[in-house]
Scaffold this motif. Structure first.
Motif, PDB file in Angstrom:
ATOM      1  N   ARG A  64       0.833  -1.214   0.000  1.00 53.83           N
ATOM      2  CA  ARG A  64       0.000   0.000   0.000  1.00 53.83           C
ATOM      3  C   ARG A  64       0.862   1.255   0.000  1.00 53.83           C
ATOM      4  NH1 ARG A  64      -3.323  -3.043   3.569  1.00 53.83           N
ATOM      5  NH2 ARG A  64      -2.264  -2.092   5.367  1.00 53.83           N
ATOM      6  N   HIS A  65       1.967   1.234   0.718  1.00 49.33           N
ATOM      7  CA  HIS A  65       2.863   2.385   0.722  1.00 49.33           C
ATOM      8  C   HIS A  65       3.464   2.609  -0.667  1.00 49.33           C
ATOM      9  CE1 HIS A  65       3.594   1.986   5.353  1.00 49.33           C
ATOM     10  NE2 HIS A  65       2.428   2.551   5.056  1.00 49.33           N
ATOM     11  N   VAL A  66       3.801   1.526  -1.357  1.00 46.03           N
ATOM     12  CA  VAL A  66       4.341   1.656  -2.714  1.00 46.03           C
ATOM     13  C   VAL A  66       3.307   2.278  -3.645  1.00 46.03           C
ATOM     14  CG1 VAL A  66       5.175   0.376  -4.727  1.00 46.03           C
ATOM     15  CG2 VAL A  66       5.960  -0.257  -2.446  1.00 46.03           C
ATOM     16  N   LEU A  67       2.079   1.773  -3.577  1.00 47.06           N
ATOM     17  CA  LEU A  67       1.035   2.241  -4.495  1.00 47.06           C
ATOM     18  C   LEU A  67       0.640   3.692  -4.229  1.00 47.06           C
ATOM     19  CD1 LEU A  67      -1.277  -0.927  -4.621  1.00 47.06           C
ATOM     20  CD2 LEU A  67       0.559  -0.263  -6.187  1.00 47.06           C
ATOM     21  N   THR A  68       0.787   4.146  -2.999  1.00 47.30           N
ATOM     22  CA  THR A  68       0.460   5.542  -2.701  1.00 47.30           C
ATOM     23  C   THR A  68       1.641   6.487  -2.941  1.00 47.30           C
ATOM     24  OG1 THR A  68       1.025   5.149  -0.361  1.00 47.30           O
ATOM     25  CG2 THR A  68      -1.297   4.923  -1.003  1.00 47.30           C
ATOM     26  N   SER A  69       2.843   5.941  -3.074  1.00 46.68           N
ATOM     27  CA  SER A  69       4.028   6.781  -3.256  1.00 46.68           C
ATOM     28  C   SER A  69       4.345   7.026  -4.729  1.00 46.68           C
ATOM     29  CB  SER A  69       5.244   6.136  -2.573  1.00 46.68           C
ATOM     30  OG  SER A  69       5.025   5.980  -1.181  1.00 46.68           O
ATOM     31  N   ILE A  70       4.081   6.046  -5.591  1.00 42.88           N
ATOM     32  CA  ILE A  70       4.386   6.185  -7.017  1.00 42.88           C
ATOM     33  C   ILE A  70       3.215   5.630  -7.828  1.00 42.88           C
ATOM     34  CG2 ILE A  70       6.885   6.017  -6.722  1.00 42.88           C
ATOM     35  CD1 ILE A  70       6.696   3.088  -7.614  1.00 42.88           C
ATOM     36  N   ASP A  71       3.177   6.002  -9.108  1.00 37.60           N
ATOM     37  CA  ASP A  71       2.185   5.447 -10.028  1.00 37.60           C
ATOM     38  C   ASP A  71       2.707   4.101 -10.526  1.00 37.60           C
ATOM     39  OD1 ASP A  71       0.147   4.952 -11.779  1.00 37.60           O
ATOM     40  OD2 ASP A  71       0.741   6.481 -13.244  1.00 37.60           O
ATOM     41  N   PHE A  72       2.574   3.088  -9.697  1.00 36.23           N
ATOM     42  CA  PHE A  72       3.208   1.801  -9.976  1.00 36.23           C
ATOM     43  C   PHE A  72       2.634   1.160 -11.239  1.00 36.23           C
ATOM     44  CE2 PHE A  72       3.587  -2.791  -9.630  1.00 36.23           C
ATOM     45  CZ  PHE A  72       4.916  -2.949  -9.308  1.00 36.23           C
ATOM     46  N   PHE A  73       1.320   1.053 -11.327  1.00 38.90           N
ATOM     47  CA  PHE A  73       0.718   0.340 -12.459  1.00 38.90           C
ATOM     48  C   PHE A  73       0.864   1.130 -13.758  1.00 38.90           C
ATOM     49  CE2 PHE A  73      -1.612  -1.483  -8.809  1.00 38.90           C
ATOM     50  CZ  PHE A  73      -1.271  -2.814  -9.009  1.00 38.90           C
ATOM     51  N   GLY A  74       0.823   2.460 -13.688  1.00 36.89           N
ATOM     52  CA  GLY A  74       1.086   3.253 -14.883  1.00 36.89           C
ATOM     53  C   GLY A  74       2.509   3.065 -15.379  1.00 36.89           C
ATOM     54  N   SER A  75       3.463   3.055 -14.457  1.00 36.35           N
ATOM     55  CA  SER A  75       4.858   2.828 -14.833  1.00 36.35           C
ATOM     56  C   SER A  75       5.055   1.412 -15.351  1.00 36.35           C
ATOM     57  CB  SER A  75       5.770   3.074 -13.624  1.00 36.35           C
ATOM     58  OG  SER A  75       5.625   4.386 -13.130  1.00 36.35           O
ATOM     59  N   MET A  76       4.359   0.449 -14.767  1.00 32.30           N
ATOM     60  CA  MET A  76       4.468  -0.922 -15.256  1.00 32.30           C
ATOM     61  C   MET A  76       3.918  -1.039 -16.674  1.00 32.30           C
ATOM     62  SD  MET A  76       2.990  -4.504 -13.662  1.00 32.30           S
ATOM     63  CE  MET A  76       4.281  -4.613 -12.417  1.00 32.30           C
ATOM     64  N   LEU A  77       2.804  -0.365 -16.954  1.00 35.61           N
ATOM     65  CA  LEU A  77       2.253  -0.391 -18.308  1.00 35.61           C
ATOM     66  C   LEU A  77       3.238   0.209 -19.306  1.00 35.61           C
ATOM     67  CD1 LEU A  77      -0.080  -0.914 -20.256  1.00 35.61           C
ATOM     68  CD2 LEU A  77      -1.004   1.332 -19.626  1.00 35.61           C
ATOM     69  N   ASN A  78       3.861   1.323 -18.944  1.00 36.25           N
ATOM     70  CA  ASN A  78       4.880   1.911 -19.823  1.00 36.25           C
ATOM     71  C   ASN A  78       6.021   0.936 -20.073  1.00 36.25           C
ATOM     72  OD1 ASN A  78       3.433   4.319 -19.890  1.00 36.25           O
ATOM     73  ND2 ASN A  78       4.571   5.217 -18.192  1.00 36.25           N
ATOM     74  N   THR A  79       6.456   0.247 -19.029  1.00 32.96           N
ATOM     75  CA  THR A  79       7.564  -0.692 -19.162  1.00 32.96           C
ATOM     76  C   THR A  79       7.163  -1.892 -20.011  1.00 32.96           C
ATOM     77  OG1 THR A  79       8.267  -0.025 -16.945  1.00 32.96           O
ATOM     78  CG2 THR A  79       9.294  -1.979 -17.873  1.00 32.96           C
ATOM     79  N   VAL A  80       5.944  -2.375 -19.832  1.00 30.69           N
ATOM     80  CA  VAL A  80       5.475  -3.504 -20.646  1.00 30.69           C
ATOM     81  C   VAL A  80       5.448  -3.129 -22.131  1.00 30.69           C
ATOM     82  CG1 VAL A  80       3.455  -4.929 -21.168  1.00 30.69           C
ATOM     83  CG2 VAL A  80       4.166  -4.604 -18.806  1.00 30.69           C
ATOM     84  N   ILE A  81       4.965  -1.930 -22.428  1.00 30.85           N
ATOM     85  CA  ILE A  81       4.908  -1.484 -23.824  1.00 30.85           C
ATOM     86  C   ILE A  81       6.315  -1.411 -24.413  1.00 30.85           C
ATOM     87  CG2 ILE A  81       4.338   0.462 -25.323  1.00 30.85           C
ATOM     88  CD1 ILE A  81       2.014   1.078 -23.418  1.00 30.85           C
ATOM     89  N   VAL A  82       7.231  -0.758 -23.704  1.00 34.43           N
ATOM     90  CA  VAL A  82       8.599  -0.601 -24.207  1.00 34.43           C
ATOM     91  C   VAL A  82       9.275  -1.964 -24.346  1.00 34.43           C
ATOM     92  CG1 VAL A  82      10.881   0.330 -23.684  1.00 34.43           C
ATOM     93  CG2 VAL A  82       8.848   1.730 -23.317  1.00 34.43           C
ATOM     94  N   ALA A  83       9.137  -2.828 -23.334  1.00 40.88           N
ATOM     95  CA  ALA A  83       9.816  -4.126 -23.362  1.00 40.88           C
ATOM     96  C   ALA A  83       9.274  -5.010 -24.476  1.00 40.88           C
ATOM     97  CB  ALA A  83       9.674  -4.819 -22.008  1.00 40.88           C
ATOM     98  N   CYS A  84       7.961  -5.038 -24.662  1.00 39.60           N
ATOM     99  CA  CYS A  84       7.374  -5.895 -25.700  1.00 39.60           C
ATOM    100  C   CYS A  84       7.744  -5.410 -27.103  1.00 39.60           C
ATOM    101  CB  CYS A  84       5.861  -5.948 -25.538  1.00 39.60           C
ATOM    102  SG  CYS A  84       5.294  -6.852 -24.079  1.00 39.60           S
TER     103      CYS A  84
END
Length: 281
Positions: A64-84
């Motif tokens: 919960r602290h991670v999710l409130t501190s950064i946009d975790f899922f948005g950053s993960m989506l960006n990383t998935v797009i770039v990596a794929c």
């Protein structure tokens, strides 16, 4: 009676490789185990002496602290797009270049391949400034598009596939394909690709992990907070005078889950490609 001592004498030799393998597995697994332990405990537990080596009950709180501190899922989506996107283009470009180097004669082939091997020895950080200038002229700085072109021509991937194609694709098959009227692309698609799937699986995982874990170039090229990749976003957790290591490790653990899933899906091809040289001959 004499056979028993001989068998007993040979047993330590047979156990030695297993002991070393068990130690290697323990050493390899321990960082992952320690990450989970740190993610499930508090920072105070991490600093405890002796350190706590058992799982705790604070995993959901740290997440919960991670999710409130950064946009975790948005950053993960960006990383998935770039990596794929990077992985698909690396497989396409590297396999075409490797096929050309392995099976076709053209002026300067040895010189170009030697230059390719030389580029493999150069640190990637040397190209950061020229890459940034090029991306700035294109107007791509601050966008995800700036992360893809620098990773497309993977020198290791071309070298790896070239060696694989040279030994694994018989010239007779390509000659037969030419006699049937197949051009370059038809030979590549119908003859070469089906025969190099293990090597492609290995390179695909290698390229995906490299793009997923890339930190230096995204840190330089991305300026918009909404376009951060996961590694850059996770680095924002490690700021300030007092770092909450349990929260950081929870973020690292969450970021590692997609890599484990991808590796599990393609593990058979990955292992086959990694061990191909050991069983050929």
């Amino acid at each position: 009676m004499s056979a028993a001592p001989k068998a007993w004498a040979r047993r330590p030799k047979g156990l030695t490789p297993h002991i070393f393998l068990a130690l290697a597995v323990l050493i390899s697994v321990f960082p992952f185990f320690w990450t989970i332990v740190m993610a499930t405990n508090t920072t105070q537990d991490i600093y405890h002496s002796p350190p706590k080596m058992t799982f705790g009950s604070h995993l959901m709180e740290n997440i919960r602290h991670v999710l409130t501190s950064i946009d975790f899922f948005g950053s993960m989506l960006n990383t998935v797009i770039v990596a794929c996107v990077t992985t698909v283009l690396v497989l396409l470009i590297d396999s075409l270049a490797a096929f050309t180097f392995a099976k076709f004669e053209f002026p300067g082939r040895k010189l170009l391949f030697g230059a390719l091997l030389g580029f493999m020895m150069l640190p990637l950080q040397l190209g950061a400034l020229p890459q940034f200038i090029i991306m700035s002229h294109l107007g791509w700085v601050g966008t995800l598009k700036a992360l893809i072109p620098p990773a497309l021509a993977n020198a290791f991937g071309i070298f790896w596939l070239r060696q694989y194609i040279s030994g694994g694709v018989p010239d007779e098959l390509l000659d037969a394909a030419r006699m049937d009227g197949c051009g370059f692309l038809r030979q590549y698609w119908n003859v070469v690709l089906p025969m190099i799937r293990p090597a492609m699986s290995f390179l695909g995982i290698y390229a995906f992990v490299g793009a997923w874990n890339d930190y230096i170039w995204p840190l330089i090229a991305l300026t918009d907070p909404t376009h951060l990749t996961l590694q850059v976003a996770l680095a924002q957790l490690n700021v300030g005078h007092s770092t909450d290591y349990s929260m950081v490790m929870a973020g690292v653990l969450m970021a590692s889950i997609p890599l484990v899933v991808v590796f599990a899906l393609f593990a058979r091809g990955f292992i086959a490609g990694a061990t191909e040289g050991a069983v050929r001959g």
